[in-house]
Scaffold this active site. Structure first.
Site, PDB file in Angstrom:
ATOM      1  N   GLU A 275       8.983   3.325  -2.516  1.00 60.15           N
ATOM      2  CA  GLU A 275       7.790   3.304  -3.371  1.00 60.15           C
ATOM      3  C   GLU A 275       8.165   3.340  -4.849  1.00 60.15           C
ATOM      4  OE1 GLU A 275       5.325   6.348  -1.598  1.00 60.15           O
ATOM      5  OE2 GLU A 275       5.088   5.173   0.225  1.00 60.15           O
TER       6      GLU A 275
ATOM      7  N   GLU B 129       5.492  -0.898   7.666  1.00 58.95           N
ATOM      8  CA  GLU B 129       4.788   0.311   8.102  1.00 58.95           C
ATOM      9  C   GLU B 129       3.334  -0.027   8.449  1.00 58.95           C
ATOM     10  OE1 GLU B 129       5.201   3.526   5.317  1.00 58.95           O
ATOM     11  OE2 GLU B 129       7.311   3.075   4.887  1.00 58.95           O
TER      12      GLU B 129
END
Length: 574
Positions: A343, A448
């Protein structure tokens, strides 16, 4: 919502139908160009898409001054001057007639009068709702492409316009909006998947003397599919055989949900413990399940181990280097990928303490230790949210290019990781974003995938749409879901209950797995010992039986994209 369900379910009625439509155009550009490309689809339903007829077909919003200008090369474009009413800067807009149950693919080229600004595309649908269609960072002095779209669930008049987050003039050119009915979209996705994931191969059976075996019987068994499809795995799998069997019978790749992360392996400084991660890796290896390394570091503030947060710059850098050396060296050659600085767009923990190139240096160090694994920039919001200004595709591209340009990083094995945590998916925007990121020319994975439980009964429907879209895109090379099982409940989406019986979302996944593994199970060779088969990519056992053979001949062979080459045959000499 009932109408939405009906529209999504209607897709299945058209599976296998040949639907005639305009071919989807995967063209995209991540470069800022001196002149824009021509309109895709010749503008589609947009009138005067390249402004060669002044502002015909376009309207000017209240408080905005607009006209058509020309570049030195003679290219016409619309120029909308910033208003002074305190509202966001707006462009000219066009009224459009929208049709229910249609996906709308959007593209446009944008420039701003000074500096840079985030420019968003906005639709007003027939029900009066404003829907984001995508965004890009537009610049002064060159043209940037915005590609996106939306889905209409009602028929009637709508509007399309662009707005900026700064006080700038907006230049617009080469606008296109192409509608695709749900059956048309689904058929093009099916054709793309067939072209990308399957190959027509010629199988030739010859005896030891090289003479063909006429009318030999061939049986075909898929041992391992070529497209990596997986799920998140939790440590509970080590103690529950039913969980192990459920997982291993479906998936070929896994990401450990938490067990390889820094806060799991070194909760206390200098007290490392990889016991659980090691055991999970052994279990995966036993079943031939590839493992993604998740993750080396995480860039958000709230995911740091408590003892890391107060470290000064010198001690933090030392701790980072120790962590990188420890985890990457331990699993180098045992994992297929690393989520290197997780991230990287939403978080700036390391950059804020160590400078702009902190993450780029981490990629450099990881690449030096593990030269085989793919190094992913793993991010959320890029694929899911048209209005996530932190993670839009243009900012993703800029960050990855920054990492790539760092000294020593030019040749490292980078990859795009898209977390894909969806609420209600905007499917045209999803495809357009994949088109844009494909221009980076590195592997793309959905890493994900889940659908938030707030979608209720629509979770399995949305999940199937997202997975089909990923599987059908020619530049997606693998997908992993984020549906790790826990006895106390799943993070966002469950596939199975606590007895490992499928829930509706799990049934959808099983349906897709079966579909994606479907292949001819046998054939009879012709008089020349030849047959042609359309096979999904993967590793196969081919078994040949013939009266001249004392026993069946078995060969293990791989079918991949190269198998479709005209000159290629799978030659089974027995």
């Amino acid at each position: 919502m009932g109408k939405l369900l009906a529209f999504l379910l209607c897709i299945s009625l058209f599976e296998g139908w040949m639907v005639q439509s305009v071919p989807y155009d995967y063209t995209a550009s991540i470069k800022c160009l001196s002149s824009p490309m021509r309109s895709l689809y010749k503008g589609g339903i947009i009138e005067n898409s390249e402004f060669n007829s002044g502002l015909t077909g376009w309207s000017v919003p209240w408080g905005v001054t607009a006209n058509v200008s020309s570049s030195p090369s003679g290219n016409n474009f619309a120029l909308a001057s910033a208003s002074n009413n305190g509202q966001p800067s707006r462009s000219v807009y066009q009224k459009i007639q929208m049709e229910t149950a249609h996906h709308y693919s959007l593209s446009a080229w944008l420039q701003v009068s000074s500096g840079t600004a985030v420019v968003r595309s906005v639709f007003k649908d027939p029900n009066g709702a404003f829907i984001a269609g995508g965004a890009t960072v537009a610049r002064s002095g060159c043209w940037s492409m915005l590609k996106g779209g939306m889905t209409a669930f009602a028929s009637g008049p709508g509007e399309l316009f662009f707005e900026a987050d700064g006080r700038v003039d907006i230049w617009v050119d080469s606008v296109s909006l192409q509608p695709f009915s749900f059956p048309e979209w689904d058929e093009q996705r099916r054709l793309s998947a067939g072209k990308t994931r399957r190959s027509a191969v010629k199988v030739v059976a010859r005896g030891a003397d090289g003479v063909p075996l006429p009318n030999a019987n061939l049986s075909v068994k898929l041992l391992r599919p070529g497209f990596p499809f997986g799920n998140a795995m939790t440590k509970e799998i080590l103690d529950i055989p039913a969980y192990e069997q459920w997982f291993a019978s479906r998936f070929t790749v896994a990401s450990f949900e938490n067990e390889m992360k820094w806060y799991s392996t070194e909760w206390m400084e200098n007290h490392e413990d990889y016991t659980v991660a090691d055991a999970m890796l052994r279990l995966a290896e036993k079943h031939g399940i590839a493992v993604r390394g998740h993750n080396v570091l995480w860039d958000t503030n709230d995911t740091q181990v408590s003892w890391v947060k107060p470290l000064d710059a010198q001690r933090l850098k030392a701790a980072m280097q120790k962590r990188i050396s420890s985890v990457v060296s331990r699993y180098a050659g045992k994992v297929i990928a690393w989520d290197v600085v997780n991230e990287n767009l939403h978080g700036h923990f390391f950059e804020s303490r160590l400078g702009r190139n902190a993450s780029s240096e981490v990629y450099h160090r990881v690449a030096r230790i593990d030269r085989t694994a793919r190094l992913f920039m793993n991010e959320f919001g890029t694929l899911e949210e048209p209005l996530d200004a932190a993670a839009m595709s243009s900012k993703y591209v800029a960050k990855l290019q920054q990492i790539r340009s760092y000294p020593g990083n030019r040749g490292i094995k980078l990859a795009v990781g898209l977390e894909s945590h969806f609420g209600t998916p905007n499917i045209p925007y999803m495809r357009a974003t994949l088109d844009m990121l494909a221009q980076l020319r590195v592997p793309i994975w959905l890493t994900e995938v889940d659908v938030n439980r707030n979608a209720g009964p629509y979770v399995p429907i949305y999940l199937e749409e997202v997975l089909r879209e990923g599987y059908g895109h020619p530049n997606v090379e693998g997908m992993v879901m984020w549906a790790a099982w826990h006895a106390q409940g799943c993070w966002a989406m469950c596939l199975t209950d606590n007895n490992f019986k499928n829930l509706p979302a799990g049934d959808r996944v099983d349906k897709l797995i079966a579909e994606w593994r479907t292949h001819p199970e046998g054939a009879t060779m012709d008089a020349n010992g030849v047959t042609e088969l359309d096979l999904v990519h993967g590793e196969y056992n081919f078994t040949v039986t013939h009266p001249s053979l004392g026993s069946p001949a078995v060969r293990t062979l791989t079918v991949d994209a190269s198998s479709a080459a005209v000159e290629h045959t799978i030659d089974i000499k027995v």
